[in-house]
Design a protein around this motif. Structure first.
Motif, PDB file in Angstrom:
ATOM      1  N   SER A 104       0.795  -1.055   0.027  1.00 58.61           N
ATOM      2  CA  SER A 104       0.007  -0.177  -0.113  1.00 58.61           C
ATOM      3  C   SER A 104       0.821   1.281  -0.027  1.00 58.61           C
ATOM      4  CB  SER A 104      -0.856  -0.003   1.082  1.00 58.61           C
ATOM      5  OG  SER A 104      -1.635   1.301   1.173  1.00 58.61           O
ATOM      6  N   PRO A 105       0.493   2.108  -0.903  1.00 57.33           N
ATOM      7  CA  PRO A 105       1.337   3.437  -0.895  1.00 57.33           C
ATOM      8  C   PRO A 105       0.732   4.522   0.332  1.00 57.33           C
ATOM      9  CG  PRO A 105      -0.376   3.477  -2.557  1.00 57.33           C
ATOM     10  CD  PRO A 105      -0.491   2.139  -1.958  1.00 57.33           C
ATOM     11  N   ILE A 106      -0.158   4.204   0.882  1.00 50.47           N
ATOM     12  CA  ILE A 106      -0.487   5.014   2.098  1.00 50.47           C
ATOM     13  C   ILE A 106      -0.579   4.242   3.447  1.00 50.47           C
ATOM     14  CG2 ILE A 106      -2.144   6.448   0.551  1.00 50.47           C
ATOM     15  CD1 ILE A 106      -4.433   4.909   1.614  1.00 50.47           C
ATOM     16  N   ALA A 107      -0.260   5.192   4.397  1.00 54.96           N
ATOM     17  CA  ALA A 107      -0.370   4.554   5.846  1.00 54.96           C
ATOM     18  C   ALA A 107      -1.337   5.354   6.660  1.00 54.96           C
ATOM     19  CB  ALA A 107       1.043   4.764   6.217  1.00 54.96           C
ATOM     20  N   ASP A 108      -1.320   5.047   7.889  1.00 58.50           N
ATOM     21  CA  ASP A 108      -2.372   5.669   8.877  1.00 58.50           C
ATOM     22  C   ASP A 108      -2.106   7.089   8.959  1.00 58.50           C
ATOM     23  OD1 ASP A 108      -3.621   3.336   9.139  1.00 58.50           O
ATOM     24  OD2 ASP A 108      -2.682   2.872  11.165  1.00 58.50           O
ATOM     25  N   ASP A 109      -0.834   7.588   8.632  1.00 58.18           N
ATOM     26  CA  ASP A 109      -0.295   9.083   8.968  1.00 58.18           C
ATOM     27  C   ASP A 109      -0.241   9.631   7.577  1.00 58.18           C
ATOM     28  OD1 ASP A 109       1.974   7.808   8.024  1.00 58.18           O
ATOM     29  OD2 ASP A 109       3.121   8.511   9.503  1.00 58.18           O
ATOM     30  N   SER A 110      -0.759   9.272   6.370  1.00 56.72           N
ATOM     31  CA  SER A 110      -0.733   9.812   5.228  1.00 56.72           C
ATOM     32  C   SER A 110      -1.692  11.255   5.503  1.00 56.72           C
ATOM     33  CB  SER A 110      -1.106   8.986   4.071  1.00 56.72           C
ATOM     34  OG  SER A 110      -0.328   7.922   3.929  1.00 56.72           O
ATOM     35  N   SER A 111      -1.073  11.985   4.400  1.00 53.08           N
ATOM     36  CA  SER A 111      -2.023  13.240   4.524  1.00 53.08           C
ATOM     37  C   SER A 111      -3.235  12.900   3.844  1.00 53.08           C
ATOM     38  CB  SER A 111      -1.219  14.484   3.534  1.00 53.08           C
ATOM     39  OG  SER A 111      -1.201  13.979   2.385  1.00 53.08           O
ATOM     40  N   ILE A 112      -4.228  13.794   4.185  1.00 55.17           N
ATOM     41  CA  ILE A 112      -5.624  13.612   3.250  1.00 55.17           C
ATOM     42  C   ILE A 112      -5.563  13.777   1.868  1.00 55.17           C
ATOM     43  CG2 ILE A 112      -6.006  16.198   3.753  1.00 55.17           C
ATOM     44  CD1 ILE A 112      -8.936  13.833   3.579  1.00 55.17           C
ATOM     45  N   ARG A 115      -4.218  10.381   0.834  1.00 60.13           N
ATOM     46  CA  ARG A 115      -5.197   9.477   1.043  1.00 60.13           C
ATOM     47  C   ARG A 115      -6.216   9.485  -0.254  1.00 60.13           C
ATOM     48  NH1 ARG A 115      -8.459  10.121   5.055  1.00 60.13           N
ATOM     49  NH2 ARG A 115      -7.682  11.652   6.095  1.00 60.13           N
ATOM     50  N   LEU A 116      -6.711  10.801  -0.526  1.00 60.44           N
ATOM     51  CA  LEU A 116      -7.312  10.882  -1.698  1.00 60.44           C
ATOM     52  C   LEU A 116      -7.040  10.429  -2.898  1.00 60.44           C
ATOM     53  CD1 LEU A 116      -9.133  14.308  -1.218  1.00 60.44           C
ATOM     54  CD2 LEU A 116     -10.095  11.954  -0.181  1.00 60.44           C
ATOM     55  N   ASP A 117      -5.518  10.480  -3.213  1.00 61.48           N
ATOM     56  CA  ASP A 117      -4.890  10.053  -4.517  1.00 61.48           C
ATOM     57  C   ASP A 117      -5.354   8.471  -4.580  1.00 61.48           C
ATOM     58  OD1 ASP A 117      -4.033  12.318  -5.272  1.00 61.48           O
ATOM     59  OD2 ASP A 117      -1.937  11.931  -4.383  1.00 61.48           O
ATOM     60  N   TRP A 118      -5.293   8.001  -3.444  1.00 61.35           N
ATOM     61  CA  TRP A 118      -5.394   6.467  -3.074  1.00 61.35           C
ATOM     62  C   TRP A 118      -6.853   6.195  -2.623  1.00 61.35           C
ATOM     63  CZ3 TRP A 118      -2.256   3.358  -5.884  1.00 61.35           C
ATOM     64  CH2 TRP A 118      -1.211   3.933  -6.654  1.00 61.35           C
ATOM     65  N   ARG A 119      -7.934   6.848  -3.041  1.00 57.58           N
ATOM     66  CA  ARG A 119      -9.051   6.715  -2.261  1.00 57.58           C
ATOM     67  C   ARG A 119      -9.647   5.465  -2.194  1.00 57.58           C
ATOM     68  NH1 ARG A 119     -12.002   9.089   1.602  1.00 57.58           N
ATOM     69  NH2 ARG A 119     -14.004   9.324   1.041  1.00 57.58           N
ATOM     70  N   PHE A 120      -9.541   4.353  -2.993  1.00 57.16           N
ATOM     71  CA  PHE A 120     -10.078   2.987  -3.015  1.00 57.16           C
ATOM     72  C   PHE A 120      -9.216   2.282  -1.635  1.00 57.16           C
ATOM     73  CE2 PHE A 120      -6.773   0.510  -5.296  1.00 57.16           C
ATOM     74  CZ  PHE A 120      -5.855   1.377  -5.755  1.00 57.16           C
ATOM     75  N   LEU A 121      -8.171   2.635  -1.640  1.00 53.88           N
ATOM     76  CA  LEU A 121      -7.466   1.951  -0.263  1.00 53.88           C
ATOM     77  C   LEU A 121      -7.645   2.811   0.941  1.00 53.88           C
ATOM     78  CD1 LEU A 121      -3.907   1.496  -1.956  1.00 53.88           C
ATOM     79  CD2 LEU A 121      -5.948  -0.302  -1.597  1.00 53.88           C
ATOM     80  N   ASP A 122      -7.947   4.056   0.939  1.00 51.26           N
ATOM     81  CA  ASP A 122      -8.275   4.595   1.944  1.00 51.26           C
ATOM     82  C   ASP A 122      -9.651   4.412   2.493  1.00 51.26           C
ATOM     83  OD1 ASP A 122      -8.146   7.018   3.997  1.00 51.26           O
ATOM     84  OD2 ASP A 122      -9.526   8.100   2.591  1.00 51.26           O
ATOM     85  N   LEU A 123     -10.315   4.029   1.576  1.00 52.84           N
ATOM     86  CA  LEU A 123     -11.990   3.416   1.924  1.00 52.84           C
ATOM     87  C   LEU A 123     -11.990   2.232   2.788  1.00 52.84           C
ATOM     88  CD1 LEU A 123     -14.007   4.984  -1.229  1.00 52.84           C
ATOM     89  CD2 LEU A 123     -13.902   6.064   1.262  1.00 52.84           C
TER      90      LEU A 123
ATOM     91  N   MET B 192     -14.528   0.457  -8.512  1.00 53.07           N
ATOM     92  CA  MET B 192     -13.658   0.703  -7.285  1.00 53.07           C
ATOM     93  C   MET B 192     -14.043   0.523  -6.079  1.00 53.07           C
ATOM     94  SD  MET B 192     -12.378   4.834  -6.425  1.00 53.07           S
ATOM     95  CE  MET B 192     -12.982   4.962  -4.821  1.00 53.07           C
ATOM     96  N   ALA B 193     -15.412   0.560  -5.895  1.00 54.27           N
ATOM     97  CA  ALA B 193     -15.977   0.266  -4.642  1.00 54.27           C
ATOM     98  C   ALA B 193     -15.674  -1.227  -4.189  1.00 54.27           C
ATOM     99  CB  ALA B 193     -17.438   0.562  -4.501  1.00 54.27           C
ATOM    100  N   GLN B 194     -15.562  -2.098  -5.188  1.00 55.18           N
ATOM    101  CA  GLN B 194     -15.378  -3.480  -4.915  1.00 55.18           C
ATOM    102  C   GLN B 194     -13.728  -3.656  -4.327  1.00 55.18           C
ATOM    103  OE1 GLN B 194     -18.182  -5.255  -5.098  1.00 55.18           O
ATOM    104  NE2 GLN B 194     -18.773  -3.190  -5.992  1.00 55.18           N
ATOM    105  N   SER B 195     -13.051  -2.779  -5.089  1.00 58.90           N
ATOM    106  CA  SER B 195     -11.513  -3.034  -4.575  1.00 58.90           C
ATOM    107  C   SER B 195     -11.472  -2.065  -3.297  1.00 58.90           C
ATOM    108  CB  SER B 195     -10.790  -1.999  -5.571  1.00 58.90           C
ATOM    109  OG  SER B 195      -9.403  -2.108  -5.309  1.00 58.90           O
ATOM    110  N   ALA B 196     -12.353  -1.316  -2.824  1.00 59.72           N
ATOM    111  CA  ALA B 196     -12.432  -0.612  -1.500  1.00 59.72           C
ATOM    112  C   ALA B 196     -13.131  -1.387  -0.411  1.00 59.72           C
ATOM    113  CB  ALA B 196     -13.179   0.721  -1.640  1.00 59.72           C
ATOM    114  N   GLY B 197     -13.518  -2.879  -0.832  1.00 58.43           N
ATOM    115  CA  GLY B 197     -13.984  -3.492  -0.068  1.00 58.43           C
ATOM    116  C   GLY B 197     -15.438  -3.271   0.611  1.00 58.43           C
ATOM    117  N   PHE B 198     -16.153  -2.581  -0.306  1.00 55.95           N
ATOM    118  CA  PHE B 198     -17.763  -2.114  -0.032  1.00 55.95           C
ATOM    119  C   PHE B 198     -18.571  -3.493  -0.080  1.00 55.95           C
ATOM    120  CE2 PHE B 198     -18.158   2.717   0.009  1.00 55.95           C
ATOM    121  CZ  PHE B 198     -16.915   2.791   0.713  1.00 55.95           C
ATOM    122  N   GLY B 199     -17.991  -4.152  -0.796  1.00 53.66           N
ATOM    123  CA  GLY B 199     -18.859  -5.628  -0.953  1.00 53.66           C
ATOM    124  C   GLY B 199     -20.232  -5.088  -1.892  1.00 53.66           C
TER     125      GLY B 199
END
Lengths: 435, 435
Positions: A104-112, A115-123, B192-199
């Motif tokens: 993952s390119p983002i971590a808990d302390d990543s900037s907003i 996080r928005l750049d990688w929103r699907f991981l952030d979500l 994208m929502a599936q990748s985000a784990g939204f189910g």
């Protein structure tokens, strides 16, 4: 698909074989025993694998697991009080990687922004998913109320030949031989429904503002909650609808997500009491000034600090999180807000403020075509450009009114978050058009 | 507002004083007695005024009434079997004109284009209002099913940095320093929502196609019903969701509007049986050819006549109004449709045909990034332009699929209407951007 068990449902099952699917949140790969935290859309659970000759193949797979990979697991459920995570674990019989994840390119302390750049991981964060479950519940509770009350749901066009609100902050779209504009609000079209005799309508849909501001409350595209009703006596009827909708929405959120919200956001949510406090605009200004805040704006409108101050005043004196600021001066309201008989200086309108921030504007609309024309001229606009709109009133329109409300703002304030960037699925701003 | 009685509720009231509000549909102004047909959003009723010295003022008002004007009436309800319209009438005590109407520019025999020019008057027809009540019921029944099954509601952005489906038929929007495009579908974002784990997710919202065609089934802006689910085995899981949603929607429509639909549209609506018939695409072609229709298209896809023919075949052999045409050739499907193991020529996809017209496309999506890249190249596209989309699959995505469905088409076919212009609140086409 039928055999899959959601992780939240494991607790109610007897010990025995289960089939779970989700993504890998954590791996603890020890010499004799391996633990995997598996998450799905409903929760997380611990998988366990004892390393020995028989389990060597599975052990190798687990050792190579990347966080975020999606896996299918056949295993045996076992209730075990010692397991902190839900008091149960799943002994792995087989684990199949369905989709491998890169680091993952983002971590808990990543900037907003990161996080928005990688929103699907952030979500994938549980609290992010909770935000959209809360939003879903809010919308459904409101829609249930509208349906119960006989409202018609509308989908008004977002491509328009004219501006819906003002010539400012308008997105232009080349449209075949002509130019279209993206709707800034469904205002004209929901009023049209009153002229069409629809009586009561609602819509939840996108609205667009070419707004160059970068505040925590503004976006170039946002989800607008709109409702409009005929045969009102004044904006009071609109406020009554509005507070009923919000109370039902909040009640549904408390019931379905109260415990989760307390766990993830540290908030004890309460259902607001009816009626919400109502304070006329002039009185609000006096209260705010008495609290030591001088409004710098010269147009007579409130500024954000004044909204915070009146909200604080209401909270201190009544305990309420909501306040309707009523009878706004006509100088700061659009031409279509109705002014009460014999009072040209104020309007039958309101703003709704929630936890210090404005979330909505509502009003009785002017339905008398001669008065409308005069108010258009007074506002420095050209009635000729509004001929189609004025026609609604030339062919009969009952007294009516309604409100528009920003969905992301409501969710932001409900959960005590700092920005609508957190409560919008994919935020759009002047420099943010992806992902 | 509270004292108003809806006209549909008059029948259940005892004789006595009532307060009704609506618009004037018809006036019969006789020497001794005057009749007015008053309509509101719920129905119509007859007002009556006996002309004499005492009622002279009211009589003068009624004599001058313009059709379409909105009025408030205080009167006395009297049940009377002889009155054809609902077996009741309201004796007028007072009648106040709230909003005067000019003569209507449209009549019953006006062309559809003229009616659309004056859509707010056209929509006053009871059958037009019924269309949007039916639409409201369909949407609510579907949403109730989604909510009951734990789906999350999404509002995906309509402003995008790239094309969602293809570079063709794309609306461009100058966007600050860059260019945005209007979403042709929420395809990328619901995946994208599936990748985000939204189910499991759903969305009902606008989609845009710069489509220059003028058929009865196409619009440049339309309301798209979308759903996407994780952890499917194949498109069969998507079809099961799809047919459940439609069956619940139709059941709700039959229950709430069955009698009204029969009255206004002459249709006896029935709830479809589960499961809907499924016929593979290759078999469909054989059936259609055996019925004497030669498909002229060279790309292997069905044409509108083939859709009518297979629908007629299914109706004749099974009595069903719906049919899933499954396993479309990969040549006519987008790169993201999954192809079953060892069969590159077909896809795990379907079209849903309802009363002879395609209303939806559904599919299992390809979630393996290497296969996706190969299929993008095969389709003559550039993977570099789809980097952000491909990232969804590089960081883990479960097997998933979904469908998109045009709301206006469903309502058009359900009510046996000839064009989505009738079932869209405000239609948008290449030469239609108003009102």
């Amino acid at each position: 698909m039928t055999s899959r068990t959601l992780i939240k449902d494991l607790a109610s099952l007897p010990d025995g074989p289960v089939h779970v699917q989700g993504w890998v949140e954590k791996v603890r790969d020890q010499k004799r025993v391996q633990f995997v935290i598996l998450r799905d859309e409903s929760g997380s659970a611990q998988l366990v694998n004892s390393v020995n000759d028989e389990t060597a193949a599975t052990a190798a797979t687990i050792s190579g697991l990347m966080h975020g990979s999606f896996v299918t697991v056949e295993g045996d459920l076992k209730a075990d009080e010692r397991v902190k995570l839900g008091g149960l674990e799943v002994k792995v019989r087989s684990l199949t990687v369905e989709s491998v994840a890169k680091d993952s390119p983002i971590a808990d302390d990543s900037s907003i922004d990161k996080r928005l750049d990688w929103r699907f991981l952030d979500l994938r964060r549980p609290e992010a998913q909770l935000i959209f479950r809360v939003q879903t519940t809010i919308e459904h509770a409101m829609r249930q109320h509208w349906i119960d009350e006989g409202f018609i749901e509308l989908h008004t066009p977002k491509l328009m030949a004219t501006a819906s609100e003002s010539r400012a902050e308008l997105f232009e779209v080349p449209y075949f031989e002509t130019t279209a504009y993206l709707a800034q609000s469904p205002q004209l079209f929901k009023q049209m429904a009153q002229s069409a005799g629809f009586g009561k309508i609602f819509e939840i849909g996108p609205a667009f503002r070419a707004d160059p501001s970068y505040t925590s409350r503004h976006a170039t595209e946002f989800t607008s909650i709109d409702s409009e009703i005929s045969w009102i006596d004044s904006h009071e009827d609109v406020m009554q609808l509005h507070e009923q909708l919000l109370t039902k929405a909040l009640a549904a959120v408390v019931e379905r997500h109260g415990a989760d919200i307390e766990q993830h956001f540290g908030i004890q949510l309460q259902v607001p009491a009816l009626p919400f406090p109502r304070i006329p605009h002039a009185e609000v200004k006096a209260i705010v000034e008495a609290r030591g805040h001088t409004i710098e704006r010269t147009d007579g409108d409130l500024d954000p600090e004044a909204e915070r101050q009146i909200s604080a005043h209401v909270k201190e004196t009544t305990g309420h999180d909501f306040v309707f600021v009523t009878e706004y001066p006509s100088s700061v309201r659009p031409f279509y807000h109705l002014r009460p008989e014999g009072r040209g200086d104020v309007t039958n309108s309101y703003d709704l403020i929630y936890n210090g921030v404005e979330i909505s504007t509502g009003a009785q609309r002017e339905h008398r075509v001669d008065v409308l024309e005069a108010q258009i001229v007074e506002k420095g606009m050209n009635p000729a450009e509004l001929e189609e709109y004025l026609d609604f009133f030339r062919y009969g329109t009952p007294p009516h009114g309604g409100f528009g409300m920003g969905l992301a703002r409501v969710v932001m304030l409900l959960l005590g978050l700092g920005s609508i960037r957190e409560t919008t699925y994919l935020f759009r701003g002047p420099t943010r058009l992806t992902p």
